[in-house]
Design a protein around this motif. Structure first.
Motif, PDB file in Angstrom:
ATOM      1  N   HIS A 346       0.624  -1.063   0.029  1.00 15.70           N
ATOM      2  CA  HIS A 346       0.000   0.147   0.270  1.00 15.70           C
ATOM      3  C   HIS A 346       0.955   1.214   0.076  1.00 15.70           C
ATOM      4  O   HIS A 346       0.349   2.538  -0.237  1.00 15.70           O
ATOM      5  CB  HIS A 346      -0.463   0.006   1.092  1.00 15.70           C
ATOM      6  CG  HIS A 346      -2.158  -0.977   0.700  1.00 15.70           C
ATOM      7  ND1 HIS A 346      -3.733  -0.114   0.781  1.00 15.70           N
ATOM      8  CD2 HIS A 346      -1.729  -1.925   0.547  1.00 15.70           C
ATOM      9  CE1 HIS A 346      -4.499  -1.570   0.917  1.00 15.70           C
ATOM     10  NE2 HIS A 346      -3.888  -2.092   0.734  1.00 15.70           N
ATOM     11  N   GLY A 373      -7.668  -2.466  -2.956  1.00 13.42           N
ATOM     12  CA  GLY A 373      -6.964  -3.259  -2.011  1.00 13.42           C
ATOM     13  C   GLY A 373      -7.264  -4.862  -1.514  1.00 13.42           C
ATOM     14  O   GLY A 373      -8.593  -4.727  -1.603  1.00 13.42           O
ATOM     15  N   ALA A 387      -2.268  -4.428  -2.186  1.00 10.60           N
ATOM     16  CA  ALA A 387      -2.946  -4.187  -3.573  1.00 10.60           C
ATOM     17  C   ALA A 387      -2.793  -4.238  -4.931  1.00 10.60           C
ATOM     18  O   ALA A 387      -1.783  -4.473  -5.091  1.00 10.60           O
ATOM     19  CB  ALA A 387      -2.959  -2.403  -3.764  1.00 10.60           C
ATOM     20  N   ASN A 461      -4.395   6.861  -2.070  1.00  7.94           N
ATOM     21  CA  ASN A 461      -4.823   5.557  -0.964  1.00  7.94           C
ATOM     22  C   ASN A 461      -6.296   5.660  -0.414  1.00  7.94           C
ATOM     23  O   ASN A 461      -6.668   5.790  -1.002  1.00  7.94           O
ATOM     24  CB  ASN A 461      -4.427   6.378   1.090  1.00  7.94           C
ATOM     25  CG  ASN A 461      -4.175   5.153   2.096  1.00  7.94           C
ATOM     26  OD1 ASN A 461      -4.580   4.218   1.334  1.00  7.94           O
ATOM     27  ND2 ASN A 461      -4.167   5.361   3.115  1.00  7.94           N
TER      28      ASN A 461
END
Length: 509
Positions: A346, A373, A387, A461
């Motif tokens: 990530h 994710g 991810a 994110n």
């Protein structure tokens, strides 16, 4: 009766029992895979001899002419000679492996010759080595690995031998713990990425960090299952670890993918998949699970890279984290119509500095198509969540200047296990369907346009785009006043009751 997959799996796992407690679990694969392949080559060679004789070829020609065989096995390397007993069994196996590689160069280069049957550091004393080798030879001697004895489609991807081999790779990864992650990506993760990329017949497919070859195998399997012919695929890969490279070559061969090409070497500092002019080959699908946050990835080499892979998007990846170096290589070998599917930690989605600049450059080039994710603890030896990043050089018009975010790390999109979490078929299907739909789904998926991503300073994110919190029910003023009145009534009743009890006891408030 044909040998079934379950019977072969049991046989292979019993071979692991022979080694268990005598050598390190991470080394099982080298010895069992090598001896399995020696038996397979010998049995198939004998089958080809019988077929040639039946078609009129003289016996001595069938036994000695390499053109009568897919893989020629010298007499001293055939199973009867190997299992005849005698002294120095380790040396006999080493010599046989080298002879087979030399007789079938370059197709079998590095496949079995790298296994050292005289390695004292792995197999112990001479007496211990001899005992292990004799036990393994005896164990495999009653196994018939001719094509005619293996049920299923032996010419294609679904053959029993290849599937059982894949099963054993998984079991070794499980037994080897952290080391298993170096050569095995959970097949469910591989299957998911392949489902997203949808490879088709006649495509060129590459895995630059090939490991045991699973991603190439599943790409070929996808093509076969959807009506295509995997024989019409170009399958290429590169792998730095020579032991793992040998496993990958064996895996592809046992799955019937004999034209696949795996090259040795570090794909960052020594890319080997190039044309006659030294230029990087291009591919329609590039799929990989590179090592997570590799510290010594080759930063010092980047400025002199003749392919200019690491300076195209505003910065060079940081010295101590190689995640984006692998992604930049993948983009460099993806053609104008191609797609990338890659597993990433990530951190690449939100870290700043050089990684932030590279991420911004890739976003502005409109290459990211989806960020998915996954749950933590899916990989051997890596408990962190990861991810899947899908990049596309030829996005459909309706997906341009947009990125799909999917949060599949929440309950309902993976199965929790004691030591490791799992993606099941239903989870893969849900994620693949969400990717295909490319639309907002409450608390699961969100399509962000460039303006929204830019407002987040190019931070990808997932939590910035997919809100997984449960909605809080807002009560009306009337309902709140009603509940307050009811609470006050109950309070007054409780006070009156308590006053009555106190009065009976002679107390007054």
């Amino acid at each position: 009766m044909p040998l079934t997959r379950q019977e072969l799996e049991s046989k292979l796992w019993q071979a692991a029992d022979i080694l268990r407690g005598q050598i390190d679990a991470a080394d099982y694969k080298n010895y069992i895979f090598s001896i399995l392949f020696l038996k397979r080559l010998s049995d198939r060679f004998n089958e080809e001899v019988e077929s040639a004789i039946a078609s009129g070829v003289p016996r001595d020609v069938a036994l000695t002419d390499p053109t009568e065989h897919e893989f020629f096995v010298p007499e001293s390397a055939r199973w009867p000679a190997l299992s005849a007993g005698g002294m120095n069994q380790g040396e006999k196996l080493n010599t046989a492996s080298q002879e087979i590689e030399e007789a079938n160069a370059p197709r079998l280069d590095g496949v079995i010759g790298n296994t050292n049957w005289n390695d004292e550091s792995k197999l112990g004393s001479p007496a211990n080595r001899e005992g292990i080798i004799r036990s393994l030879l005896a164990h495999f001697s009653d196994l018939d690995l001719r094509d005619a004895n293996v049920s299923g489609d032996t010419s294609g991807i679904g053959n029993v031998l290849g599937d059982a081999y894949e099963y054993l790779i998984y079991q070794f990864a499980d037994d080897a713990g952290k080391k298993g992650g170096e050569f095995y990506t959970p097949r469910s993760v591989v299957q998911l990425i392949v489902e997203l990329l949808k490879p088709q017949e006649a495509m060129r497919i590459c895995d630059p960090t090939a490991g045991s070859g699973g991603m190439l195998i599943y790409a070929a399997d996808y093509v076969n299952r959807h009506g295509g012919n995997s024989a019409n695929l170009v399958l290429h890969g590169q792998e730095k670890n020579l032991g793992t490279l040998a496993i990958g070559k064996l895996n592809l061969l046992l799955h019937g993918l004999r034209s696949a090409r795996l090259e040795p070497g570090d794909v960052i500092t020594e890319p080997r998949l190039v044309d006659d002019s030294g230029r990087l080959l291009g591919y329609d699908r590039v799929i990989a699970n590179p090592p997570f946050s590799l510290k010594n990835w080759g930063h010092e080499f980047a400025p002199t890279d003749s392919h200019h892979r690491f300076d195209r998007y505003g910065a060079t990846p940081p010295r101590t984290r190689g995640d984006l170096a692998f992604l930049l290589h993948m983009l460099s070998v993806t053609n104008g119509e191609g797609m990338v599917g890659v597993v990433m930690p990530h951190g690449v989605l939100f870290r700043g500095g050089a990684e932030g600049k590279i991420r911004k450059g890739i976003i502005e080039a409109d290459l990211f198509e989806a960020i998915i994710g996954l749950a933590p603890n899916l990989f051997f030896g890596a408990s962190i969540p990861v991810a899947i990043c899908v990049l596309n050089r030829n996005k459909p018009a309706e997906r341009r200047d947009k990125v799909l975010f999917i949060d599949a790390a929440q309950e309902g999109y993976f199965r929790q296990g004691k030591a490791q979490n799992h993606l099941d078929e239903e989870h893969i299907r849900k994620i693949a369907e969400a990717y295909a739909a490319f639309e907002d789904m409450d608390r699961f998926a969100h399509v962000a346009d460039m303006q929204e991503i830019e407002s987040n300073d190019f931070n990808l994110n997932i939590s910035r785009y997919v809100d997984t919190t449960e909605p809080i029910e807002v009560m009306s003023v009337e309902d709140a006043l009603s509940e307050l009145a009811e609470a006050e009534k109950k309070r007054d009743e409780a006070v009156a009751k308590m006053d009555g009890l106190l009065a009976e006891l002679g107390y007054k408030r």
